[in-house]
Design a protein around this motif. Structure first.
Motif, PDB file in Angstrom:
ATOM      1  N   TYR A  63       0.666   6.829  -6.689  1.00 49.64           N
ATOM      2  CA  TYR A  63      -0.570   7.475  -7.144  1.00 49.64           C
ATOM      3  C   TYR A  63      -0.823   8.825  -6.495  1.00 49.64           C
ATOM      4  O   TYR A  63      -1.415   9.709  -7.124  1.00 49.64           O
ATOM      5  CB  TYR A  63      -1.767   6.546  -6.872  1.00 49.64           C
ATOM      6  N   LEU A  64      -0.412   8.996  -5.219  1.00 45.35           N
ATOM      7  CA  LEU A  64      -0.727  10.234  -4.497  1.00 45.35           C
ATOM      8  C   LEU A  64       0.513  11.021  -4.089  1.00 45.35           C
ATOM      9  O   LEU A  64       0.394  12.101  -3.495  1.00 45.35           O
ATOM     10  CB  LEU A  64      -1.556   9.907  -3.250  1.00 45.35           C
ATOM     11  N   LYS A 103     -10.543  10.391  -7.558  1.00 47.78           N
ATOM     12  CA  LYS A 103     -10.319  11.589  -6.745  1.00 47.78           C
ATOM     13  C   LYS A 103     -11.489  12.548  -6.861  1.00 47.78           C
ATOM     14  O   LYS A 103     -12.049  12.747  -7.934  1.00 47.78           O
ATOM     15  CB  LYS A 103      -9.037  12.308  -7.201  1.00 47.78           C
ATOM     16  N   VAL A 131      -6.446  14.409  -1.922  1.00 46.45           N
ATOM     17  CA  VAL A 131      -5.807  13.219  -1.365  1.00 46.45           C
ATOM     18  C   VAL A 131      -6.661  12.610  -0.257  1.00 46.45           C
ATOM     19  O   VAL A 131      -6.850  11.389  -0.202  1.00 46.45           O
ATOM     20  CB  VAL A 131      -4.398  13.577  -0.843  1.00 46.45           C
ATOM     21  N   SER A 137      -9.456  10.525  -1.646  1.00 47.52           N
ATOM     22  CA  SER A 137      -9.044   9.236  -2.194  1.00 47.52           C
ATOM     23  C   SER A 137      -8.821   8.219  -1.083  1.00 47.52           C
ATOM     24  O   SER A 137      -9.265   7.068  -1.174  1.00 47.52           O
ATOM     25  CB  SER A 137      -7.751   9.401  -3.002  1.00 47.52           C
ATOM     26  N   LEU A 138      -8.152   8.638  -0.002  1.00 41.88           N
ATOM     27  CA  LEU A 138      -7.882   7.722   1.102  1.00 41.88           C
ATOM     28  C   LEU A 138      -9.166   7.325   1.830  1.00 41.88           C
ATOM     29  O   LEU A 138      -9.347   6.161   2.209  1.00 41.88           O
ATOM     30  CB  LEU A 138      -6.893   8.368   2.081  1.00 41.88           C
ATOM     31  N   ALA A 157       0.595   4.269  -2.620  1.00 39.96           N
ATOM     32  CA  ALA A 157       0.302   5.636  -2.184  1.00 39.96           C
ATOM     33  C   ALA A 157       1.357   6.610  -2.723  1.00 39.96           C
ATOM     34  O   ALA A 157       1.033   7.740  -3.117  1.00 39.96           O
ATOM     35  CB  ALA A 157       0.238   5.703  -0.662  1.00 39.96           C
ATOM     36  N   LEU A 173     -10.970   4.780  -0.186  1.00 40.03           N
ATOM     37  CA  LEU A 173     -10.365   3.456  -0.024  1.00 40.03           C
ATOM     38  C   LEU A 173     -10.827   2.821   1.289  1.00 40.03           C
ATOM     39  O   LEU A 173     -11.119   1.621   1.328  1.00 40.03           O
ATOM     40  CB  LEU A 173      -8.834   3.575  -0.061  1.00 40.03           C
ATOM     41  N   ASN A 197      -9.028   2.404  -6.382  1.00 42.66           N
ATOM     42  CA  ASN A 197      -9.645   3.319  -5.410  1.00 42.66           C
ATOM     43  C   ASN A 197      -8.804   4.569  -5.207  1.00 42.66           C
ATOM     44  O   ASN A 197      -9.344   5.650  -4.988  1.00 42.66           O
ATOM     45  CB  ASN A 197      -9.861   2.607  -4.070  1.00 42.66           C
ATOM     46  N   LEU A 198      -7.501   4.431  -5.257  1.00 42.17           N
ATOM     47  CA  LEU A 198      -6.636   5.603  -5.096  1.00 42.17           C
ATOM     48  C   LEU A 198      -6.726   6.541  -6.293  1.00 42.17           C
ATOM     49  O   LEU A 198      -6.491   7.743  -6.175  1.00 42.17           O
ATOM     50  CB  LEU A 198      -5.184   5.162  -4.904  1.00 42.17           C
ATOM     51  N   VAL A 254      -6.888  -1.748  -4.897  1.00 38.58           N
ATOM     52  CA  VAL A 254      -6.402  -0.611  -4.091  1.00 38.58           C
ATOM     53  C   VAL A 254      -6.022   0.546  -5.011  1.00 38.58           C
ATOM     54  O   VAL A 254      -6.392   1.700  -4.775  1.00 38.58           O
ATOM     55  CB  VAL A 254      -5.196  -1.029  -3.222  1.00 38.58           C
ATOM     56  N   PHE A 290       0.823  -1.204   0.000  1.00 40.28           N
ATOM     57  CA  PHE A 290       0.000   0.000   0.000  1.00 40.28           C
ATOM     58  C   PHE A 290       0.866   1.266   0.000  1.00 40.28           C
ATOM     59  O   PHE A 290       0.548   2.242  -0.702  1.00 40.28           O
ATOM     60  CB  PHE A 290      -0.942   0.000   1.213  1.00 40.28           C
TER      61      PHE A 290
END
Length: 497
Positions: free
Chosen positions: A429-430, A462, A468, A471-472, A426, A475, A458-459, A455, A422
């Motif tokens: 993607y972020l 947006k 951010v 997005s979290l 992260a 998830l 989902n990230l 995962v 993860f």
């Protein structure tokens, strides 16, 4: 008008039509060769001297490629004479001061690497005097790449002149033909050709592109090996740095791959073919295809995506293997779905009729035995520096003979997303190294079975306002829903005592 005169006119018209269809070789034979070689054998010596004079004049005053073409026409005309048909090879050697070497793309069912190097070398002979060029722009470069686009190229090496032709026969066979003077035999067959091949390989290495090959259906094959595979440039951006998996496992795989790449002498020492097998197994969406792309980018190896269902028999499977190049990754994805390769190689039930057996064999002509020979039989050694990769979602379905150590040297399990995976996603993607919501997400990932693909999906979703955090939080909601569904499923399932 008398009938006799009409017949004469008809014969004259017919003769004129026949003469108009004559080719250049026939004209040369009649105008030069036949008068020189009459019925009187005593005149042959003086006539040969005259022919040699003509050839010497051509050699001195005509351009190289035109001179060779005209001489070939003369020799073809000579060979049509009955006197020379019985000894045509000796005749050609006697009259022609030139020798030729042909380099075919496919030689004895195997790819001829000399052909590729020569083609690259000839294409690189670019200067202001060249009339025909082709230009291309390679991804990642700002400047155009120019190549020579001539079928005929004149070259010079240490004062020796040589002539190249790029040919393609009516049967589709590609070749390069080199013509040179026989007096330069040692120079041409020694240092010159070594120079051409080494220079071509050097240029290929600098401009090397990873390609993705797919096997054509056997119904589209012709006699030439070139029709077995089609290719496109491979531009997948995946690397081991961006892969969402355990860093220690990732390092182990990379170390194994690089050790294989540098292990030519080791494989010679232990007496094994220079190849290695990797079995990638795990649920869908865990990154098996991404792993293959990362392997290709790390090693700069081309990928051969082998579709077993389009192959009719084991013999065709061997032909496909022979047509692959070194520095390649041969991939069979979802091997458990491609064919019935799960044991019982030739065992049939007694109650099955001969018709049923024949029908089943025809339906599945590529056998497990054939695939095993493809992996590590005698034919597998016909080529070096190859990696074989099998992928499956159901490891238990495969015959143990297919996946044992020695055939699939390294088993790599790709599983559900955990905290280490993860954090990589992260970051990708972020662009996040840490966040207050990370702890909650990592706890939920340990309690559920969500794949890295889910995962990542989902990230990527947006909300323009929440960014951010949105997005979290999205998830987290997806993980909580997955956890809830799992608990409901467990309650519904009946229990047996």
């Amino acid at each position: 008008m008398s009938q006799t005169k009409v017949r004469k006119d008809q014969k004259l018209l017919l003769l004129q039509k026949k003469r108009s269809k004559r080719n250049l070789t026939e004209i040369l034979m009649e105008s030069i060769v036949k008068p020189m070689f009459g019925d009187n054998i005593t005149t042959i010596g003086s006539k040969i001297a005259g022919l040699l004079f003509i050839i010497e004049t051509l050699r001195r005053y005509l351009p190289g490629q035109l001179k060779i073409t005209i001489q070939e026409l003369l020799f073809n005309a000579i060979q049509r004479l009955p006197f020379f048909k019985k000894c045509s090879d000796k005749t050609l050697v006697f009259f022609s001061p030139y020798a030729q070497i042909r380099f075919r793309e496919i030689e004895e069912y195997r790819y001829n690497y000399a052909y590729s190097a020569i083609k690259t070398y000839l294409g690189a002979q670019v200067n202001s005097q060249v009339k025909n060029l082709k230009g291309s722009l390679v991804k990642g470069r700002k400047s155009l790449d120019f190549k020579r686009d001539d079928d005929k190229v004149e070259d010079e090496y240490e004062g020796v002149k040589l002539w190249w032709e790029v040919l393609k026969s009516t049967a589709g066979v590609k070749m390069c033909r080199l013509t040179f003077h026989r007096s330069n035999w040692e120079v041409v067959t020694g240092p010159y050709l070594r120079h051409v091949v080494e220079e071509g390989k050097s240029i290929e290495e600098k401009k090397k592109k990873v390609k993705l090959f797919m096997n054509n259906p056997s119904s589209n094959w012709k006699m030439q090996m070139k029709n077995l595979w089609s290719s496109i440039e491979f531009e997948h951006p995946a690397t081991f740095d961006t892969m969402a998996m355990d860093p220690e496992k990732k390092e182990e795989i990379m170390s194994d791959l690089l050790g294989f790449r540098d292990g030519e002498e080791y494989y010679k020492k232990i007496g094994k073919a220079w190849k290695r097998g990797y079995l990638l197994h795990g649920p869908p969406g865990t990154g098996k295809s991404t792993m293959i792309a990362a392997m290709a980018n790390l090693m700069s190896y081309s990928i051969y995506d082998l579709e077993l269902t389009s192959i009719e028999n084991n013999w065709e499977l061997k032909k496909l293997l022979l047509a692959t190049t070194s520095k390649s990754i041969i991939v069979i994805e979802d091997i458990d779905c491609s064919l019935d390769l799960t044991g019982e190689r030739e065992v049939k039930e007694d109650h099955q009729s001969n018709a049923e057996i024949k029908k089943e064999k025809k339906k599945n002509a590529v056998t497990l035995s054939g695939l095993l020979n493809f992996i590590d039989g005698i034919w597998s050694a016909c080529g070096q520096e190859r990696i074989l990769v099998f992928t499956t979602n159901h490891l238990g379905k495969l015959d143990q003979a297919l996946i044992r150590r020695g055939r699939m040297d390294m088993h790599i399990e790709l599983s559900y997303c955990r905290s280490y995976a993860f954090k990589i996603l992260a970051k990708n993607y972020l662009n996040l190294d840490s966040h207050p919501l990370f702890d909650e997400i990592e706890i939920l990932l340990e309690e559920t079975c969500m794949t890295p693909a889910d995962v990542a999906e989902n990230l990527m979703v947006k909300d323009g306002e929440s960014g951010v955090d949105g997005s979290l939080k999205g998830l987290i909601r997806a993980l909580e829903q997955l956890k809830s569904n799992h608990h409901k499923k467990k309650k519904v399932e009946p229990t047996f005592k």
